[in-house]
Design an enzyme around this catalytic site. Sequence first.
Site, PDB file in Angstrom:
ATOM      1  N   THR A   1      -8.080  13.192  -3.662  1.00 23.05           N
ATOM      2  CA  THR A   1      -6.904  14.013  -3.997  1.00 23.05           C
ATOM      3  C   THR A   1      -6.247  13.489  -5.276  1.00 23.05           C
ATOM      4  O   THR A   1      -5.887  14.247  -6.164  1.00 23.05           O
ATOM      5  CB  THR A   1      -5.866  13.959  -2.864  1.00 23.05           C
ATOM      6  OG1 THR A   1      -5.651  12.585  -2.515  1.00 23.05           O
ATOM      7  CG2 THR A   1      -6.317  14.743  -1.650  1.00 23.05           C
TER       8      THR A   1
ATOM      9  N   SER B   1      -7.372   5.505  12.813  1.00 26.18           N
ATOM     10  CA  SER B   1      -7.787   6.554  11.878  1.00 26.18           C
ATOM     11  C   SER B   1      -8.580   7.629  12.603  1.00 26.18           C
ATOM     12  O   SER B   1      -9.284   7.356  13.586  1.00 26.18           O
ATOM     13  CB  SER B   1      -8.660   5.924  10.802  1.00 26.18           C
ATOM     14  OG  SER B   1      -9.383   6.914  10.114  1.00 26.18           O
TER      15      SER B   1
ATOM     16  N   PHE C   1      -9.041   7.747  -4.451  1.00 28.62           N
ATOM     17  CA  PHE C   1      -9.153   8.780  -3.421  1.00 28.62           C
ATOM     18  C   PHE C   1      -9.234  10.160  -4.072  1.00 28.62           C
ATOM     19  O   PHE C   1      -8.601  10.402  -5.107  1.00 28.62           O
ATOM     20  CB  PHE C   1      -7.965   8.699  -2.460  1.00 28.62           C
ATOM     21  CG  PHE C   1      -8.009   7.471  -1.603  1.00 28.62           C
ATOM     22  CD1 PHE C   1      -8.608   7.495  -0.349  1.00 28.62           C
ATOM     23  CD2 PHE C   1      -7.490   6.269  -2.060  1.00 28.62           C
ATOM     24  CE1 PHE C   1      -8.676   6.353   0.438  1.00 28.62           C
ATOM     25  CE2 PHE C   1      -7.544   5.121  -1.287  1.00 28.62           C
ATOM     26  CZ  PHE C   1      -8.145   5.163  -0.034  1.00 28.62           C
TER      27      PHE C   1
ATOM     28  N   GLU D   1     -11.162   8.661  11.564  1.00 24.94           N
ATOM     29  CA  GLU D   1     -12.571   8.307  11.358  1.00 24.94           C
ATOM     30  C   GLU D   1     -13.198   7.715  12.615  1.00 24.94           C
ATOM     31  O   GLU D   1     -14.418   7.598  12.696  1.00 24.94           O
ATOM     32  CB  GLU D   1     -12.710   7.331  10.185  1.00 24.94           C
ATOM     33  CG  GLU D   1     -12.366   7.936   8.847  1.00 24.94           C
ATOM     34  CD  GLU D   1     -13.416   8.909   8.307  1.00 24.94           C
ATOM     35  OE1 GLU D   1     -14.607   8.673   8.523  1.00 24.94           O
ATOM     36  OE2 GLU D   1     -13.015   9.906   7.683  1.00 24.94           O
TER      37      GLU D   1
ATOM     38  N   GLY E   1       0.819  -1.219   0.000  1.00 22.25           N
ATOM     39  CA  GLY E   1       0.000   0.000   0.000  1.00 22.25           C
ATOM     40  C   GLY E   1       0.848   1.261   0.000  1.00 22.25           C
ATOM     41  O   GLY E   1       2.092   1.207   0.014  1.00 22.25           O
TER      42      GLY E   1
ATOM     43  N   TYR F   1     -16.267   1.954   8.101  1.00 26.81           N
ATOM     44  CA  TYR F   1     -14.803   1.990   8.250  1.00 26.81           C
ATOM     45  C   TYR F   1     -14.426   2.496   9.643  1.00 26.81           C
ATOM     46  O   TYR F   1     -13.580   1.917  10.327  1.00 26.81           O
ATOM     47  CB  TYR F   1     -14.234   2.904   7.164  1.00 26.81           C
ATOM     48  CG  TYR F   1     -12.761   3.210   7.263  1.00 26.81           C
ATOM     49  CD1 TYR F   1     -11.822   2.411   6.632  1.00 26.81           C
ATOM     50  CD2 TYR F   1     -12.306   4.334   7.955  1.00 26.81           C
ATOM     51  CE1 TYR F   1     -10.455   2.709   6.694  1.00 26.81           C
ATOM     52  CE2 TYR F   1     -10.956   4.636   8.030  1.00 26.81           C
ATOM     53  CZ  TYR F   1     -10.039   3.839   7.405  1.00 26.81           C
ATOM     54  OH  TYR F   1      -8.692   4.141   7.469  1.00 26.81           O
TER      55      TYR F   1
END
Length: 334
Positions: free
Chosen positions: A195, A130, A193, A132, A11, A154
Amino acid sequence: MPIALITGITGQDGSYLTELLLSKGYLVHGIVRRASRTERPRIDHLTLDGTIYGSRLFLHYADLQDATTLRRIMLKSAPDEVYHLAGQSHVGLSFEIPESTCEFTAMGTLRLLEILRDLPKVPRLLYVGSSEVFGNPVESPQSETTPFRPATPYGVAKAFAVDMVRVYRQAFGMFAVNALCYNHESPRRGESFVTRKITRAAARIKLGSKETLKLGNIESVRDWGFAGDYVDAMWRMLQQETPEDFIIATGRLSSVRQVLEYAFNAVGLRWQDHVQTDAGQFRAADVQSLCGDASKARRILGWQPTVDLVKLVEMMVESDLAALQTHSDGRPEN
Ligand code: NDP
């Protein structure tokens, strides 16, 4: 030579972390999933280097669901430090695939904790939580003591995993810590994503594409940093004397609209001429403005972000332009 094991090595963060650990003299093991293609664009420059792969870097096949295989790899590689980065990392997508998101992120982390605590030599563990987990937060900016109020599948899965890491630290005395990371980007950010969608579109349009970029809510704001800085914080966290969780963030909020401005400015265009908002792309429930207070990380880890959003977006656009110019079929380099 210290030994590290990384889940999620293919990743964005895994690739930067591998480079960092190799530069610090580590021997690095990575867990990869079997796929129908063998290209791993973010780490191929390392695995195709005969001076690194097979002597300082090793890959092993496993999935977060393969407990037996994971245990075998841990026993064989005997890591001093485990960096657990693997998981379904797309917040919006977690509304479409909530079960596998929770299976990998929540249960996958619990499974790993169970394996680690039984090892003859229990390694230090860093888990990437995260922002989140804060969902619709009770305060802003959020710190290590802000209560969790996740608002997405998530976020719920991450909250479970982060709390479980804390439980294992307290109950079994493990050196197990959570990096509560806010959004971080780079030229290696996944193409789905926002961006990266923007920087790729700006590059394509600059090179002549007539497309219109369709986006969801461009007034959404995020606390965006550079992935290379965030993996440095992860490493620092495992070098501490006592295991503690840290917020890793820039503390600065910016909107999708600003990312559009920076990206299209970088190629000398006006974003307003090439972008449409699309109500169909709005999230079922979006988090409010999450902004992190990383003062503890600054104080204890001596960490601070080194790349601001303007520079970060410019880096991404430059890389996308270079990749498009290299691959005439428009295939990205990473
Ligand atoms: P990426 O999506 O770029 O990478 C995710 C990695 O996890 C990939 O290597 C992927 O493998 C692997 N993976 C996914 N599912 C499994 C599975 N079931 N078994 C084994 N490996 C799996 O994410 P990032 O590098 O950006 O993020 C790293 C971590 O940090 C993630 O846990 C993410 O949720 C978290 N995070 C990221 C933030 C960000 O802004 N980037 C912010 C906060 C947290 P494959 O290549 O095979 O798909």
